[in-house]
Scaffold this active site. Sequence first.
Site, PDB file in Angstrom:
ATOM      1  N   ASP A  44       0.842  -1.286   0.024  1.00  0.00           N
ATOM      2  CA  ASP A  44      -0.116  -0.099   0.158  1.00  0.00           C
ATOM      3  C   ASP A  44       0.808   1.283   0.092  1.00  0.00           C
ATOM      4  O   ASP A  44       0.401   2.390  -0.151  1.00  0.00           O
ATOM      5  CB  ASP A  44      -0.962   0.016   1.135  1.00  0.00           C
ATOM      6  N   SER A  45       2.105   0.981  -0.029  1.00  0.00           N
ATOM      7  CA  SER A  45       3.104   2.293  -0.105  1.00  0.00           C
ATOM      8  C   SER A  45       2.810   2.827  -1.589  1.00  0.00           C
ATOM      9  O   SER A  45       3.111   3.916  -1.683  1.00  0.00           O
ATOM     10  CB  SER A  45       4.601   1.808  -0.176  1.00  0.00           C
ATOM     11  N   ASP A  83      -1.194  -6.136  -0.393  1.00  0.00           N
ATOM     12  CA  ASP A  83      -1.497  -5.443   1.008  1.00  0.00           C
ATOM     13  C   ASP A  83      -2.808  -5.183   1.257  1.00  0.00           C
ATOM     14  O   ASP A  83      -3.813  -4.780   0.074  1.00  0.00           O
ATOM     15  CB  ASP A  83      -0.758  -4.042   1.137  1.00  0.00           C
ATOM     16  N   LYS A 113      -1.254  -9.411   2.831  1.00  0.00           N
ATOM     17  CA  LYS A 113      -0.384  -8.692   4.208  1.00  0.00           C
ATOM     18  C   LYS A 113      -0.981  -7.805   5.001  1.00  0.00           C
ATOM     19  O   LYS A 113      -2.026  -6.885   4.238  1.00  0.00           O
ATOM     20  CB  LYS A 113       0.824  -8.119   3.507  1.00  0.00           C
ATOM     21  N   GLU A 115      -1.206  -5.259   8.574  1.00  0.00           N
ATOM     22  CA  GLU A 115      -0.407  -4.697   9.858  1.00  0.00           C
ATOM     23  C   GLU A 115      -1.037  -4.942  11.207  1.00  0.00           C
ATOM     24  O   GLU A 115      -2.175  -5.084  11.187  1.00  0.00           O
ATOM     25  CB  GLU A 115      -0.259  -3.239   9.683  1.00  0.00           C
ATOM     26  N   GLU A 182       9.395  -4.291  10.094  1.00  0.00           N
ATOM     27  CA  GLU A 182      10.023  -3.028   9.629  1.00  0.00           C
ATOM     28  C   GLU A 182      10.447  -1.972  10.562  1.00  0.00           C
ATOM     29  O   GLU A 182       9.953  -1.646  11.633  1.00  0.00           O
ATOM     30  CB  GLU A 182       8.754  -2.326   8.868  1.00  0.00           C
TER      31      GLU A 182
HETATM   32  O1  KIV Z   1       3.602  -1.090   1.731  1.00  0.00           O
HETATM   33  C1  KIV Z   1       4.713  -1.477   1.406  1.00  0.00           C
HETATM   34  O2  KIV Z   1       5.398  -1.325   0.465  1.00  0.00           O
HETATM   35  C2  KIV Z   1       5.269  -2.282   2.650  1.00  0.00           C
HETATM   36  C3  KIV Z   1       6.612  -2.438   2.603  1.00  0.00           C
HETATM   37  C4  KIV Z   1       7.425  -1.408   3.040  1.00  0.00           C
HETATM   38  C5  KIV Z   1       7.080  -3.874   3.554  1.00  0.00           C
HETATM   39  O3  KIV Z   1       4.414  -2.997   3.517  1.00  0.00           O
END
Ligand code: KIV
Length: 282
Positions: A44-45, A83, A113, A115, A182
């Site tokens: 989600d970056s 994510d 993924k 959090e 992280e």
């Molecule tokens: O969103 C993302 O790219 C991430 C990485 C920084 C692990 O969660």
Amino acid sequence: MKNTVATLLSQKQSGEKITMLTAYDYTTAKIEDECGVNAILVGDSLGMVMLGYDNTLPVTMDDMLHHTKAVSRGAENAFVIADMPFMSYQTSIYDAVVNAGRLIKEGGAQAVKLEGGAEVCEQIKAIVDSSIPVVGHLGLTPQSVNVFGGFKVQGKNYERAAKIIDDALLIQEAGACAVVLECIPAQLAEIITKELTIPTIGIGAGNACDGQVLVYQDMLGMTTGHTPKFAKKFADVGTLMHEGFNAYIQETKSGSFPAVEHTYSIDDDIIERIKEERGKHK
Ligand code: KIV
């Protein structure tokens, strides 16, 4: 051969480091895949590096699906993890399962993924019970930026370090197949990596982790402004892009582009005939 949860687990067991990079589009995913990266994270970056937001909070399920579909088409062998965006799983177990299912079914990812630690264990268990592999994410969890008061190293005092270890054990117990660590001290990541049977993937967590992940724009030198100290620049693609774009602008303005070799042609007699006929109509 397609990498799977089993591939990553066997890499932990044999000590072969796991390589993971982010990707958000077909072309980048294809290049990373051709290079042999084990896993691609549609992070989600993307909210920050692709969409220009200040943080990951505005990212929606539609954003994630759009980019995950593109990456899945480009990743022949890499294990694709998508994510779960902010508020797509925190709200309820039902939302978590439905949204995880969409990323697999519509997006084509092999895992999701999310959090958090103890507070998301029920969601992890329910998603895993629906046959969807879940990767956890502990330490600096960017969706909690407003709680942390910024993007800061986590787990520096005893209580917080102990909490991250406890959370790692809990999400493993809930069924997570791997965990991203992280921005935590390297010694803490080493303890977690030794205690867990599932792989740890570090980003700013030292080299004892079972694998590493980086945001590809950071490691290719494409991001401007502040980059965290763990984001080693493996190539300076940002400079190459500036050079390429500048050369294009200059050559187009001067008329030297396109040259003959970039141009299509037609027989002279056809052009003469067209000109003649057009002359008659004037
Ligand atoms: O969103 C993302 O790219 C991430 C990485 C920084 C692990 O969660």
